[in-house]
Design an enzyme around this catalytic site. Structure first.
Site, PDB file in Angstrom:
ATOM      1  N   GLU A   1     -73.346   3.451  52.254  1.00 41.50           N
ATOM      2  CA  GLU A   1     -72.345   3.845  51.685  1.00 41.50           C
ATOM      3  C   GLU A   1     -71.934   4.617  51.362  1.00 41.50           C
ATOM      4  O   GLU A   1     -72.527   6.036  52.424  1.00 41.50           O
ATOM      5  CB  GLU A   1     -73.466   3.841  50.180  1.00 41.50           C
ATOM      6  CG  GLU A   1     -73.224   3.056  49.134  1.00 41.50           C
ATOM      7  CD  GLU A   1     -73.960   3.035  48.305  1.00 41.50           C
ATOM      8  OE1 GLU A   1     -75.029   2.076  47.627  1.00 41.50           O
ATOM      9  OE2 GLU A   1     -74.499   4.532  47.264  1.00 41.50           O
TER      10      GLU A   1
ATOM     11  N   ARG B   1     -85.153  -3.790  32.996  1.00 42.52           N
ATOM     12  CA  ARG B   1     -86.428  -3.106  32.470  1.00 42.52           C
ATOM     13  C   ARG B   1     -86.664  -1.945  31.414  1.00 42.52           C
ATOM     14  O   ARG B   1     -85.450  -1.494  31.525  1.00 42.52           O
ATOM     15  CB  ARG B   1     -87.324  -3.127  33.826  1.00 42.52           C
ATOM     16  CG  ARG B   1     -86.853  -1.318  33.870  1.00 42.52           C
ATOM     17  CD  ARG B   1     -87.938  -0.735  35.416  1.00 42.52           C
ATOM     18  NE  ARG B   1     -87.087  -0.177  36.013  1.00 42.52           N
ATOM     19  CZ  ARG B   1     -87.477   1.481  36.163  1.00 42.52           C
ATOM     20  NH1 ARG B   1     -87.241   1.935  34.950  1.00 42.52           N
ATOM     21  NH2 ARG B   1     -86.518   2.095  37.086  1.00 42.52           N
TER      22      ARG B   1
END
Ligand code: ADP
Ligand code: ADP
Ligand code: MG
Length: 614
Positions: A200, A297
């Site tokens: 990236e 989550r």
């Protein structure tokens, strides 16, 4: 609504889930390892099941053990908390296959977001902006190096299976690429069993902005605004807040809409977080904020979102898992004030932030209006080397950002933990950093200036003098008073090192107890020079008080028993040593206040010996 819930986790998050479940009338089942037999989450639940040895791999990470515990107790649903099995799609599937309710997203949503490269591809298809980079299948080092060159340095090599800040390498220049790649791959295969990487563009002045999303099984998805988690140490969050400073309405609308699109792309159900990286060099703008990853989550820092929205996200999770619709629509959600969370850790900033393990003999966390403390330990708990050494999440809500900062700082300044070391003072320093106050922190701040922020400081003269006075005054003979006493010096030990402290007034020649000196989130133990540790503190009236915080390991006498001067009364374990407390004169045990196993505070009355005449 479900009627019973097993929490497949430990520590603060297990305790936090239990609190909401209890409020909703749901029966709770805890699981625990050897190290946690006496843990707060075990004591807080209605029932608890032992699932194996202390290492997480042999207990909290063993899905089969957790399922067995659910079967044995008849629990209807499983909440995984964060970490451990929470993002394990196989385990989620096994829970469903066992006919239980999984408090989390569908296994296929977890899988879709589980690997960073697949997730980024999916997001690109859904029209969510992603960080420029290479996601290719070709993992040949030469090819990866060429791709890095095309992206332009600096670049970040990321393990596609990475998490928790692990498996990432920043590469500043081409010559360093191959070494960094090899070390990243080694760490990734050791930690995640997968050495595939992506590359990236490394965003300069990076700010970590994330959006809380929520979905239900009826196809509704909302966002609960953003959080800013830019204050990080080694890619781990240190302080988190909501909303993000400097976020204007236009940018917020764009980023939150992108997050909802991302969640829709994986038909998301339950609580999730879309993490973005922003180039903060010129403030926050929608065209300089890119998708980084999704955490499928409940997030560690969810309380700041709860504070500004007035919602209980665990309640939302339990309702959605039970098949209900989302409790609120998007229009019904709004931001109220500002909230900030600090992660209070048992670690020693002065020693490179190494975990500081041991028993929490003293644990007091300050509480202000608008304050909240989420903790999984209490006084007397042993911080073990087996798990994350977080002591508590300290959260403050205020009308403005400045007020939230001031309240959080006050809570941390008033925190007293001993003898375990904490990062409380470091957090106070971070909250007062000019860049933090300005709301322009980038993720590299602690890396650049951390050394200056952890400078070890002893207690101030004033704090020492106050503590020393309490020792001397305490030992004074009752009724004895002198005005115009000359200034004098007393000799003491501060955490075992000799110090001389100027005392304003008179005291006894032989002060006998010890005191905790605390200031700005740090704590020290002050003991009189002459103390040998062999005797307890007995003032003239026969009261035996704890000379320091600790645990009573043995009680050698019974209530009413006759004792001789010097006879052993109690054994106290404190500061990793045993201290025997003996009778100061002949008499009898008039008032026995403790039993073996009791955790006691400095100066608490343990037993009183009455002389023969009484
Ligand atoms: P957050 O983004 O909320 O800081 P993290 O991604 O750092 O969350 O992880 C939250 C919890 O999950 C932490 O306790 C962390 O140690 C744990 N965790 C994260 N990824 C992994 C992993 N791959 N394996 C084991 N634990 C993990
Ligand atoms: P993890 O799964 O370990 O949480 P993330 O992809 O969420 O990994 O990245 C963790 C942290 O690393 C981010 O919070 C941010 O500080 C930093 N980071 C990640 N990607 C970039 C990037 N492209 N440029 C700059 N910093 C980044
Ligand atoms: Mg992350």
């Amino acid at each position: 609504m479900i009627k019973s819930l097993l929490i497949a986790n430990r520590g603060e998050i297990a305790c936090r889930i239990i609190r909401t479940a209890r409020r909703l009338g749901i029966k709770t089942v805890a699981v625990y390892s050897d190290a946690d037999a006496d843990a707060l989450h075990v004591r807080s639940a209605d029932e608890a099941v032992y699932i194996g040895p202390s290492p997480a791999r042999e207990s909290y990470l063993v899905g089969a053990r957790v399922l067995e515990a659910a079967k044995r107790t008849g629990a209807e649903a499983i909440h995984p908390g964060y970490g451990f099995l929470s993002e394990n799609a196989e385990f989620a599937q096994a829970v469903l296959d066992a006919g239980l309710v999984w408090v989390g997203p569908k296994p296929k949503s977890i899988t879709a977001m589980g690997l960073k490269d697949a997730a980024k591809r999916l997001m690109q298809d859904a029209g969510v902006p992603t960080t420029p980079g290479y996601l290719g299948d070709n993992q040949d080092p030469m090819h990866l190096a060429a791709e890095a060159g095309k992206i332009g340095y600096p670049v970040l090599i990321k393990a596609v299976a990475g998490g928790g800040g692990k498996g990432m390498r920043l590469v500043e220049k081409p010559e360093d690429f191959f070494d960094a790649l090899a070390s990243c791959q080694r760490e990734a295969s050791a930690s995640f069993g997968n050495d595939v990487v992506l590359i990236e563009k490394y965003i300069l002045s990076p700010r970590h902005i994330e959006v809380q999303v929520f979905g239900d099984s009826h196809g509704n998805i909302v966002h609960l605004f953003e959080r800013d988690c830019s204050l990080q140490r080694r890619h781990q969050k240190v302080i988190e807040e909501a909303p993000a400073p400097g976020m204007d309405e236009v940018t917020r609308t764009a980023v939150c809409a992108a997050a909802v699109r991302a969640a829709k792309a994986v038909e998301y159900e339950g609580a999730g977080t879309i993490e973005f990286i922003a180039d903060g060099s010129q403030g926050l703008h929608a065209d300089r904020i890119w998708f980084m990853e999704m955490n499928t989550r409940l997030q560690v820092e969810h309380p700041v979102t709860e504070a500004i929205t007035g919602q209980d996200l665990v309640e939302w999770q339990l309702r959605v898992a039970s098949g209900e619709k989302l409790p609120k629509t998007q229009d019904e959600l709004a931001i109220d004030g500002w909230a900030m969370e600090a992660r209070l850790y048992a670690e020693d900033p002065a020693r490179g932030f190494l975990p500081s393990i041991g028993r929490l003999e003293v644990l007091q966390i300050g509480l202000t209006p608008g304050g909240r403390i989420d903790s999984g330990v209490d006084e007397g708990t042993e911080v073990s080397p087996f798990y994350d050494p977080m002591i508590a999440k300290v959260i403050a809500h205020g009308a403005t950002r400045a007020q939230a900062i001031e309240r959080l700082s006050a809570m941390l300044r008033e925190t007293v933990v001993y003898p375990v070391r904490t990062n409380a003072a470091f957090l106070v320093t971070a909250l007062g950093h000019p860049q933090f106050l300005a709301g322009t922190v980038d993720t590299g701040l602690i890396g650049r200036e951390g050394d200056a922020m952890v400078q070890a400081q002893g207690p101030s003269k004033a704090a020492l003098a106050r503590a020393a006075e309490t020792l001397v005054n305490r030992s004074r003979v009752p009724g004895f008073r002198l005005n115009a006493a000359p200034q004098r010096h007393g000799r003491f030990l501060l955490d075992g090192k000799p110090v001389e402290i100027a005392l304003a007034g008179p005291g006894t020649e032989h002060p006998r107890t010890s005191a905790i000196v605390s200031e700005n989130g740090q704590a020290w133990l002050l003991t009189p020079w002459r103390r040998t540790g062999a005797h307890g503190a007995a003032v003239g009236d026969g009261a035996i008080v704890a000379p320091m915080p600790g645990k009573v390991t043995m009680v050698h006498v019974r209530q009413g028993q006759a004792v001789k001067k010097g006879q052993k009364l109690l054994t106290l374990e404190a500061m990793k040593m045993e201290h025997t407390l003996a009778a100061p004169f002949d008499g009898n045990v008039a008032d026995l206040r403790v039993e073996a196993g009791a955790q006691v505070q400095v100066d608490s009355l343990l037993v009183r010996i009455a002389d023969q005449e009484h």
